[in-house]
Design a protein around this motif. Structure first.
Motif, PDB file in Angstrom:
ATOM      1  N   THR A 515      60.498 -43.547 -21.957  1.00  7.84           N
ATOM      2  CA  THR A 515      61.277 -42.318 -22.082  1.00  7.84           C
ATOM      3  C   THR A 515      61.479 -41.950 -23.553  1.00  7.84           C
ATOM      4  O   THR A 515      61.429 -40.770 -23.920  1.00  7.84           O
ATOM      5  CB  THR A 515      62.643 -42.465 -21.399  1.00  7.84           C
ATOM      6  OG1 THR A 515      63.310 -43.615 -21.922  1.00  7.84           O
ATOM      7  CG2 THR A 515      62.480 -42.647 -19.904  1.00  7.84           C
ATOM      8  N   ALA A 516      61.702 -42.953 -24.382  1.00  6.04           N
ATOM      9  CA  ALA A 516      61.821 -42.678 -25.814  1.00  6.04           C
ATOM     10  C   ALA A 516      60.511 -42.112 -26.356  1.00  6.04           C
ATOM     11  O   ALA A 516      60.511 -41.214 -27.206  1.00  6.04           O
ATOM     12  CB  ALA A 516      62.207 -43.956 -26.561  1.00  6.04           C
ATOM     13  N   LEU A 517      59.386 -42.631 -25.855  1.00  2.40           N
ATOM     14  CA  LEU A 517      58.085 -42.132 -26.290  1.00  2.40           C
ATOM     15  C   LEU A 517      57.879 -40.686 -25.847  1.00  2.40           C
ATOM     16  O   LEU A 517      57.334 -39.861 -26.599  1.00  2.40           O
ATOM     17  CB  LEU A 517      56.977 -43.019 -25.728  1.00  2.40           C
ATOM     18  CG  LEU A 517      55.563 -42.793 -26.259  1.00  2.40           C
ATOM     19  CD1 LEU A 517      55.528 -42.944 -27.775  1.00  2.40           C
ATOM     20  CD2 LEU A 517      54.605 -43.777 -25.605  1.00  2.40           C
ATOM     21  N   ALA A 518      58.320 -40.363 -24.640  1.00  4.06           N
ATOM     22  CA  ALA A 518      58.235 -38.972 -24.186  1.00  4.06           C
ATOM     23  C   ALA A 518      59.056 -38.050 -25.077  1.00  4.06           C
ATOM     24  O   ALA A 518      58.642 -36.931 -25.415  1.00  4.06           O
ATOM     25  CB  ALA A 518      58.711 -38.869 -22.731  1.00  4.06           C
ATOM     26  N   GLU A 519      60.228 -38.520 -25.473  1.00  2.00           N
ATOM     27  CA  GLU A 519      61.066 -37.740 -26.389  1.00  2.00           C
ATOM     28  C   GLU A 519      60.348 -37.525 -27.720  1.00  2.00           C
ATOM     29  O   GLU A 519      60.344 -36.421 -28.272  1.00  2.00           O
ATOM     30  CB  GLU A 519      62.391 -38.457 -26.600  1.00  2.00           C
ATOM     31  CG  GLU A 519      63.359 -37.705 -27.491  1.00  2.00           C
ATOM     32  CD  GLU A 519      64.671 -38.456 -27.655  1.00  2.00           C
ATOM     33  OE1 GLU A 519      65.605 -37.872 -28.245  1.00  2.00           O
ATOM     34  OE2 GLU A 519      64.763 -39.614 -27.215  1.00  2.00           O
ATOM     35  N   HIS A 520      59.704 -38.583 -28.241  1.00  2.00           N
ATOM     36  CA  HIS A 520      58.976 -38.463 -29.501  1.00  2.00           C
ATOM     37  C   HIS A 520      57.840 -37.451 -29.378  1.00  2.00           C
ATOM     38  O   HIS A 520      57.586 -36.670 -30.303  1.00  2.00           O
ATOM     39  CB  HIS A 520      58.400 -39.820 -29.916  1.00  2.00           C
ATOM     40  CG  HIS A 520      59.424 -40.780 -30.424  1.00  2.00           C
ATOM     41  ND1 HIS A 520      60.442 -40.414 -31.279  1.00  2.00           N
ATOM     42  CD2 HIS A 520      59.597 -42.103 -30.209  1.00  2.00           C
ATOM     43  CE1 HIS A 520      61.183 -41.458 -31.564  1.00  2.00           C
ATOM     44  NE2 HIS A 520      60.696 -42.502 -30.929  1.00  2.00           N
ATOM     45  N   CYS A 521      57.152 -37.474 -28.249  1.00  2.00           N
ATOM     46  CA  CYS A 521      56.031 -36.552 -28.072  1.00  2.00           C
ATOM     47  C   CYS A 521      56.496 -35.099 -28.097  1.00  2.00           C
ATOM     48  O   CYS A 521      55.818 -34.226 -28.659  1.00  2.00           O
ATOM     49  CB  CYS A 521      55.300 -36.846 -26.762  1.00  2.00           C
ATOM     50  SG  CYS A 521      54.348 -38.377 -26.776  1.00  2.00           S
TER      51      CYS A 521
END
Length: 803
Positions: A515-521
């Motif tokens: 989920t953090a990676l999705a936010e970064h994207c």
């Protein structure tokens, strides 16, 4: 750190070591100029020696692979401090720097050779070997590991300068160095002395350095023997080409080894079997701050800004330095007059005379600045140390310098977006509604995803809207290594960030990580990576049944949806996953809140707060899930009313409902009364209070304005048995110590007055004598009414009646 010694000597055969006498140069062998790295005195002495001797070739301690980069030193766009950066092609994290400032003897020698069309070469052990010998370290290129590596000049276990200083009766090696070299260097910045005077500094300490090598051997650095063997081989090669008319600029510690009698076979034997890796080299900008010893570079100095000043000024160094200090302090709105400058110069010179020094040094000037300009305070003096003594100078490198494709793309983006890399820390406020600012935000977020920490997000000033971002930027030299490492992901910033995000989504095992990676994207504007990330997110969410993991993951998804709205990104798939997580949290949270110890309850309390905020963001979105508000309210009501739930969670759930207007004040008072009833253990009651009014939730103001709640807390607290009070005191202290001083003072005053008596009558202005609340003070209210009417544009009652 090396010692300022050197000698003119022969190398490699059976010839005897040459000497230098006054007025002439020895013809027996090459000119060996031993220096201290980053020493302005050594730099001036080298410049004077080269101008007097005019050698046919100049050899410099450094990696031979950098020979092709030497002509760039003459480019007018090359501005030191700079550094040669070498890194392994297949492992960019395996890297080393060779820094040079304008006052570094090596840089001065390079520029002299280029200006006079004299061949110049590096002769140290090749980076291909030194990097292969160097063990890879975590965080290569970081501040802690940027120096003291294979191929760089590092401080021997035996510090030659300290030994020589103690022999001369000095307790401070830096002060000794200033007295014998910096304040007594020949020729000035432009050279011009005769050969004898120019070579005198190198001859004077040659015997001392040779004696130190005889006493201490290699000084505790066994790899020096390999480096020195390679340098001797390179020196032999140069002598075959140019004869003895060769000058060598190297660390003074190596001079006796280069002058030693050895055979070519013996030197080659030392180099036999050395490992090797493919390497790339380039010039990169460096900073004065990274030249300082505390930054990790083993041959560093304490005061690069001061040394740069000594090298740059031709006369009156103390007067000009004091003028710089005065200018800095005036910029910081401190009163510093011309008289202050004059008195500071006089005091520095007097201190130098009292201490028996040939010229006022950094110690004397610093003491004078503290006493005269800083009025004895070290606070403004710390600014002088940071800005001037160390300094914030960042070098520049021309575009023609080799660079990895990713670095070139980053440089183009920086210019297009007008984001100049600077060593000094600065704040950058972005308005994401503007195209340029939005592009800057995407670039900074992409670099963070690539672990190139140029900027760190900070809390915005003046606005909490999603269209605002604030960053703290600071470009440090080791980020060039980070960029080289990130080059394995792609040749442009966007393709590299996309590839790394996709790879991270595949290997991530924790739901919160995805989920953090999705936010970064979304923040970085990487639409091509989102499908891979979303598939991984859906898979992890479907398999993860831990409510705590789901609670950790939901806030990032909610923020991502919010950011997607601002950046006009399609987040339909993200919204579907977020809604599913919220539903599962609503089902699984109440059972998860029972049977917890104190630490587990505190952790889950934070998760409940985070989920509450995330659901608020989801409900504020363009298409909130139907019935989500009602289901979450039902969860909070269960947590608030269920006795088996930990007190801190029950208290927080009650407060969240009250703040949202989903719980009547009477019901909140009833729940507090139950939680603080005599049948409740004092520790559980204290935990409930912390959940309800603790932390930064504004609970103090709630107690100030609600007499009933304050009365309940006061009655419970005064009824806690003495033997149990010490058990609940730490928890209560943590709860109430977070309040603002004014709130604590008001609560103390209200408690001093005591509760409102049952059935008590208020006076004519609404006050209850001795009660918690003072009631309505009509006289004070009438006093501010005219101002309020003026602010809202309303006329007074008599004027309205007359109008």
């Amino acid at each position: 750190m090396t010692s300022p010694a050197g000698t003119a000597a022969t190398t490699g055969g059976a010839a005897t070591t040459g000497t230098v006498g006054p007025g002439h140069r020895a013809a027996a062998g090459p000119l060996l100029l031993g220096v201290r790295h980053h020493g302005p005195g050594s730099a001036r002495a080298v410049l004077a020696a080269l101008a007097a001797a005019r050698p046919a070739a100049v050899l410099i301690e450094g990696p031979p692979e950098g020979d092709a980069l030497l002509p760039l030193a003459a480019d007018p766009r090359m501005r030191p401090p700079v550094a040669l950066l070498a890194h392994a092609v297949d492992d960019p994290g395996r890297a080393s720097f060779w820094p040079m400032a304008a006052f570094s003897p090596e840089w001065v020698a390079i520029r002299w050779a280029l200006d006079h069309d004299v061949p110049v070469r590096f002769i140290d052990l090749p980076a291909a070997h030194s990097l292969a010998l160097k063990e890879p370290e975590p965080g290569a290129g970081s501040e802690e590991t940027a120096g003291a590596r294979a191929g760089e000049e590092v401080m021997p276990v035996v510090d030659p300068i300290r030994v020589l200083a103690e022999t001369a009766g000095y307790d401070d090696p830096e002060r000794w160095w200033e007295d014998v070299v910096e304040h007594r260097s020949p020729g000035g910045a432009g050279g011009g002395s005769d050969a004898g005077d120019a070579l005198a500094p190198f001859v004077a300490l040659a015997e001392a350095m040779e004696a130190l090598r005889e006493a201490y051997g290699d000084g505790g650095q066994p790899r020096d023997a390999v480096r020195e063997a390679y340098m001797r081989i390179q020196l032999r090669t140069a002598r075959k080409e140019f004869g003895n008319d060769v000058a060598v600029v190297c660390g003074a510690w190596h001079v006796p080894a280069l002058a030693a009698r050895t055979t070519l076979a013996a030197d080659r034997a030392l180099l036999k079997g050395l490992p090797k890796v493919r390497t790339d080299l380039t010039w990169v900008p460096w900073t004065h701050r990274r030249l300082a010893r505390h930054s990790g570079y083993g041959a560093g100095i304490d005061s690069p800004g001061w040394y740069g000043h000594l090298f740059d000024v031709a006369d009156r160094p103390i007067e000009r330095w004091m003028t710089k200090v005065a200018g800095l302090l005036r910029e910081e709105d401190r009163f510093v007059s011309t008289a202050h400058v004059i008195e500071a110069v006089r005091l520095a010179e007097t201190l130098a005379a009292l201490r028996g020094r040939p010229l006022a040094g950094l110690g004397e000037t610093t003491d004078a600045v503290r006493a005269v300009m800083c009025e004895g305070s070290d606070v403004p003096l710390a600014l002088v140390r940071d800005r001037l003594i160390v300094g914030e100078t960042l070098g520049e490198v021309p575009d023609t310098a080799p660079a990895v494709p990713l670095q070139r793309d980053l440089t183009r983006s920086q210019r297009t977006l007008r984001l100049k890399p600077e060593a000094s820390e600065r704040e950058l406020d972005l308005d994401l509604r503007k195209e340029t600012d939005a592009a800057r935000s995407r670039l900074l977020h992409r670099l963070r995803l690539l672990d190139v920490g140029w900027g760190d997000p900070v809390a915005g000033r003046g606005s909490t809207g999603t269209f605002r971002e604030s960053w703290r930027l600071s470009w440090q030299p080791e980020l060039h290594v980070r960029v080289a490492e990130a080059g394995v992901w792609g040749t442009t910033v966007v393709t590299a960030a996309t590839a790394k995000a996709e790879s991270g989504a595949v290997v991530a095992t924790a739901l919160a990580d995805v989920t953090a990676l999705a936010e970064h994207c979304l923040l970085a504007g990487l639409p091509d990576a989102l499908p891979v990330v979303m598939k991984a997110l859906a898979d992890r969410a479907a398999l993860d049944a831990d409510v705590g993991h789901l609670a950790d993951a939901l806030p990032a998804l909610a923020r991502s949806l919010r950011y997607g709205d601002v950046r006009s990104t399609d987040t339909a798939a993200l919204a579907e996953v977020a809604a599913g997580l919220a539903e599962r949290i609503c089902v699984g949270l109440p059972p998860a809140c029972t049977g917890l110890d104190a630490d587990g309850a505190e952790a889950l309390r934070r998760q409940v707060e985070a989920v509450h905020g995330a659901i608020g963001l989801l409900l504020a979105g363009t298409a909130p899930a139907e019935g989500l508000r009602e289901r979450w309210d039902a969860v909070l009501h269960k947590l608030a009313a269920r006795g088996t739930v930990a007190g801190i969670i029950r208290g927080r759930a009650t407060r969240l409902l009250l703040d949202e207007g989903r719980l009547a004040e009477d019901e909140a008072a009833r729940l507090m009364g139950l939680a603080l009833s005599p049948g409740t253990l004092p520790a559980d009651a204290a935990a409930w209070i912390e959940g309800f009014v603790g932390g930064a939730s504004g609970g103090g103001m709630l107690l100030v304005h609600d007499e009933r709640l304050l009365g309940l807390v006061d009655a419970w607290l005064t009824g806690v048995p003495a033997e149990m009070f010490t058990d609940v005191l730490p928890l209560l202290r943590r709860t109430f110590s977070a309040y603002e001083p004014g709130v604590r003072r008001t609560l103390g005053e209200l408690v001093r007055r005591g509760p409102v008596p049952e059935g008590a009558r208020r006076d004519d202005v609404g006050r209850v004598p001795g009660g918690f609340g003072p009631g309505l003070d009509r006289a004070r209210a009438d006093a501010v009414e005219p101002v309020l009417r003026l602010l809202i544009g309303r006329r007074s009652e008599p004027e309205e009646a007359a109008g």
